[in-house]
Each structure stands twice: as structure tokens, then as C-alpha cells.
Enzyme design. Structure first.
Site, PDB file in Angstrom:
ATOM      1  N   HIS A 173      40.772 -32.798  40.773  1.00 59.38           N
ATOM      2  CA  HIS A 173      40.960 -33.106  42.191  1.00 59.38           C
ATOM      3  C   HIS A 173      39.720 -33.766  42.786  1.00 59.38           C
ATOM      4  O   HIS A 173      39.154 -33.315  43.774  1.00 59.38           O
ATOM      5  CB  HIS A 173      41.322 -31.837  42.973  1.00 59.38           C
TER       6      HIS A 173
ATOM      7  N   ASP B 260      43.356 -26.465  46.497  1.00 61.87           N
ATOM      8  CA  ASP B 260      42.271 -26.970  47.271  1.00 61.87           C
ATOM      9  C   ASP B 260      41.761 -25.807  48.138  1.00 61.87           C
ATOM     10  O   ASP B 260      42.553 -25.147  48.776  1.00 61.87           O
ATOM     11  CB  ASP B 260      42.743 -28.045  48.225  1.00 61.87           C
TER      12      ASP B 260
ATOM     13  N   HIS C 113      50.546 -30.137  50.942  1.00 57.21           N
ATOM     14  CA  HIS C 113      49.959 -31.435  51.242  1.00 57.21           C
ATOM     15  C   HIS C 113      50.551 -32.469  50.288  1.00 57.21           C
ATOM     16  O   HIS C 113      50.838 -32.167  49.120  1.00 57.21           O
ATOM     17  CB  HIS C 113      48.446 -31.395  51.123  1.00 57.21           C
TER      18      HIS C 113
ATOM     19  N   ASP D 146      49.567 -34.921  48.462  1.00 60.96           N
ATOM     20  CA  ASP D 146      49.017 -35.267  47.147  1.00 60.96           C
ATOM     21  C   ASP D 146      49.285 -34.203  46.086  1.00 60.96           C
ATOM     22  O   ASP D 146      48.897 -34.373  44.929  1.00 60.96           O
ATOM     23  CB  ASP D 146      47.515 -35.566  47.238  1.00 60.96           C
ATOM     24  N   HIS D 147      49.983 -33.127  46.459  1.00 67.09           N
ATOM     25  CA  HIS D 147      50.331 -32.087  45.495  1.00 67.09           C
ATOM     26  C   HIS D 147      51.836 -31.927  45.293  1.00 67.09           C
ATOM     27  O   HIS D 147      52.256 -31.174  44.409  1.00 67.09           O
ATOM     28  CB  HIS D 147      49.723 -30.749  45.932  1.00 67.09           C
TER      29      HIS D 147
ATOM     30  N   HIS E  11      42.395 -23.120  52.788  1.00 66.38           N
ATOM     31  CA  HIS E  11      42.440 -24.564  52.996  1.00 66.38           C
ATOM     32  C   HIS E  11      42.925 -24.827  54.420  1.00 66.38           C
ATOM     33  O   HIS E  11      43.037 -23.899  55.232  1.00 66.38           O
ATOM     34  CB  HIS E  11      43.363 -25.188  51.940  1.00 66.38           C
TER      35      HIS E  11
END
Length: 308
Positions: A269, A211, A64, A66-67, A140
Site C-alpha cells: 500500500h 490502512d 475506500h 482503492d480496496h 483509519h
């Protein structure tokens, strides 16, 4: 041997003016390991004066944005120095495709080896002479893994008084016994390492979890962590939303810390819906089940000492 964790970014989904996206650097003396690489990673590395060019390996939880959005910058930055050592990058399927497409589209100049290994958890992914990094499955909206770095047990302390009482003279024989070798004295007596060495001492354990849905299996994987970095994206009033989006609440994060007997746990997070002032309820909810819970903040540093 020093072991320190640097929180480079503690946010989820989108960067905020005061909160970069998720990334944690672990420094073990001269070895540097990066866990996730969200947007803003380079900024925190610079502000903390960390030697980014010495990063040995990068461990990505999932692909993803944001990582991983900080990863192309790190790759290009390493080409501006005289790096010859390979950079290892580990992650679930798609990480190799992401890196290759980024290199192609951005026409990256790379002058050092990049070794990308896609992993299927659970498995050991990286190791040194006295430690290893292990990946384990999370749940996830796409394939995601958590990581633990674990040190091997250290030898027990050498008992000088006991050695002298057995007639062992200071010198090479001390070193042999400390390395696990038996020796024979002039009178023919054999002295084994356990005769003069204390019990083995546990190494340290660092765990990184984000996550994921809450899974009881996570506590087993991070059991006995000296420092657990664990996602706490929502407060308990949003537990239905957390379940739908396959994230954890602060209380679930605290439950994992409690059930794993972790010595310390710092949350990470956070949803961008919370300003820093609004994180206090998450902390209180986590502390209902794990009183030692902490809120991580950008550029926070955690020393991870030996337990003895």
C-alpha cells in the site's frame, strides 16, 4: 499442506501502469482467500494463472475505493462458470450496501450464493476444520479492520521406535494413537497418545494490515506471524501527513513487525508519489527497526512453510 501468499496489487490511492491497487490472495492447498480487492485484481489473477473461481471467501478491510473497486468484476466473473459453492464476503459496515448497490446498478447476473457478513472487530469471522480467520480493529478515516488467518496446532510426530519398543504392532493402533486415542495391548497395558507422540507443533499465521494509524495494539494482534503483510504508505519525512491521513510510515510498519516477533514482513500500500525506484528509502527506514523487512511488488509470491 502448502500455504502461499500472492501479492496481486501493492499500491494505494490510485493504480499506476506498473502497480495495481491493494489485494492479496492466500492459497492453502485447495482453499483460496482474498484480502481486499483493489482495481487490477483480475489482471494479476490471470497473469499468475490462479483459479479465481475457487475463491472461498473475500475479506475487505474497509470500503475506500482503492480496496473494493475490483470486487464487482470478481462477482460477475464468477457467474461465467458453473459455480455452485457460496462466496463469503466479510467486511465492516457498508460492505453489504456497496455489494447490493453494485449488483443493482450494474444489473449483475449472479447464479451462485453470495453471503455477506458485516463484522464488528474483534471477532472470529471465518473458520475451517483446522484454521480460523480473525478480525481486529484498526484506526483509519472510516471503520477499518485487519485480519489474521491462524492454523490450529498440529499433532506431534509419531515415534515409531518408541511404539515398537512398547509392543505396538503397525496397523490400526498407530492410527488411533495419532488421532489422540488411547489403546490397550493384549497384555492389558494401556498406551496413551503422549507415550508415543512428540509435542504439538505450531500451525502457521498470516496477517494482513492496511490502512491505519500506528497502534501498539496491532503488534499484539499479529504476534508471531509467519508472514505479515503491512502497509507502509509514507517515508518518515511525511510522518505528520501520515498521522493526519491515518496511515503508517515505513518505520512504523517495521516497528509492528519487530514488536510482534513476526518471522517475515512485507510492506504494501505505497503512496503513488513513489515510483518503484523511489521505494528504497522506505525499505531502509523499515530495516532500521526490523532488518528482515521486504518490499512487496505486484505478483510477488511468498511461500509460508512450517517452522519445523
Amino acid at each position: 499442506m502448502n500455504l502461499e501468499a500472492f501479492v496481486l496489487g501493492c499500491g494505494g490511492m490510485m493504480p499506476l501502469p506498473y502497480r495495481h491497487l491493494t489485494s492479496v490472495l492466500l492459497r492453502r492447498d485447495g482453499d483460496l482467500f482474498l484480502f481486499d480487492c483493489g482495481e487490477g485484481t483480475q489482471v494479476s489473477l490471470k497473469r499468475l494463472n490462479l483459479k479465481w473461481k475457487k475463491i472461498d471467501a473475500i475479506f475487505i478491510s474497509h470500503t475506500h475505493a482503492d480496496h473494493v473497486t475490483g470486487l464487482p468484476g470478481i462477482l460477475m466473473l464468477n457467474s461465467q462458470v458453473d459455480r455452485t459453492e457460496p462466496l463469503y464476503i466479510y467486511g465492516p459496515p457498508k460492505i453489504a450496501e456497496y455489494i447490493e448497490s453494485s449488483r443493482k446498478v450494474l444489473d449483475m447476473y449472479i447464479n451462485y450464493p453470495i453471503i455477506v457478513k458485516e463484522i464488528t472487530a474483534p471477532c472470529m469471522v471465518h473458520e475451517g476444520k483446522d484454521f480460523y480467520v480473525r478480525a481486529f480493529p484498526l484506526q483509519h478515516t472510516k471503520t477499518c479492520v485487519g485480519y489474521t488467518l491462524e492454523e490450529l496446532d498440529r499433532p506431534g510426530e509419531f515415534n515409531v521406535e518408541k511404539a515398537m519398543s512398547l509392543g505396538i504392532k503397525p496397523g490400526p493402533d498407530y492410527g488411533k494413537l495419532q488421532k489422540g486415542q488411547s489403546i490397550t495391548l493384549e497384555n492389558g497395558t494401556t498406551v496413551k497418545p503422549e507415550d508415543v507422540m512428540g509435542e504439538k507443533r505450531h500451525g502457521r499465521k498470516f496477517s494482513f494490515v492496511t490502512d491505519t494509524l500506528y497502534l501498539p495494539s496491532i503488534a499484539k494482534e499479529v504476534q508471531g506471524s509467519d508472514l505479515l503483510i503491512c502497509e507502509a504508505m509514507f517515508d518518515d519525512s511525511l510522518k505528520d501527513q501520515a498521522k493526519e491521513k491515518k496511515h503508517m510510515t515505513a518505520k512504523e510498519c517495521g516497528t509492528i513487525a519487530r514488536d510482534s516477533n513476526s518471522k517475515r514482513m512485507a510492506m504494501i500500500h505505497y503512496s503513488p508519489r513513489y515510483t518503484d525506484r523511489e521505494l528504497e528509502p522506505l525499505l531502509q527506514q523499515a530495516r532500521e527497526v526490523y532488518p528482515a523487512a521486504l518490499l512487496s511488488k505486484d505478483r510477488m509470491i511468498f511461500d509460508i512453510p512450517y517452522e519445523d
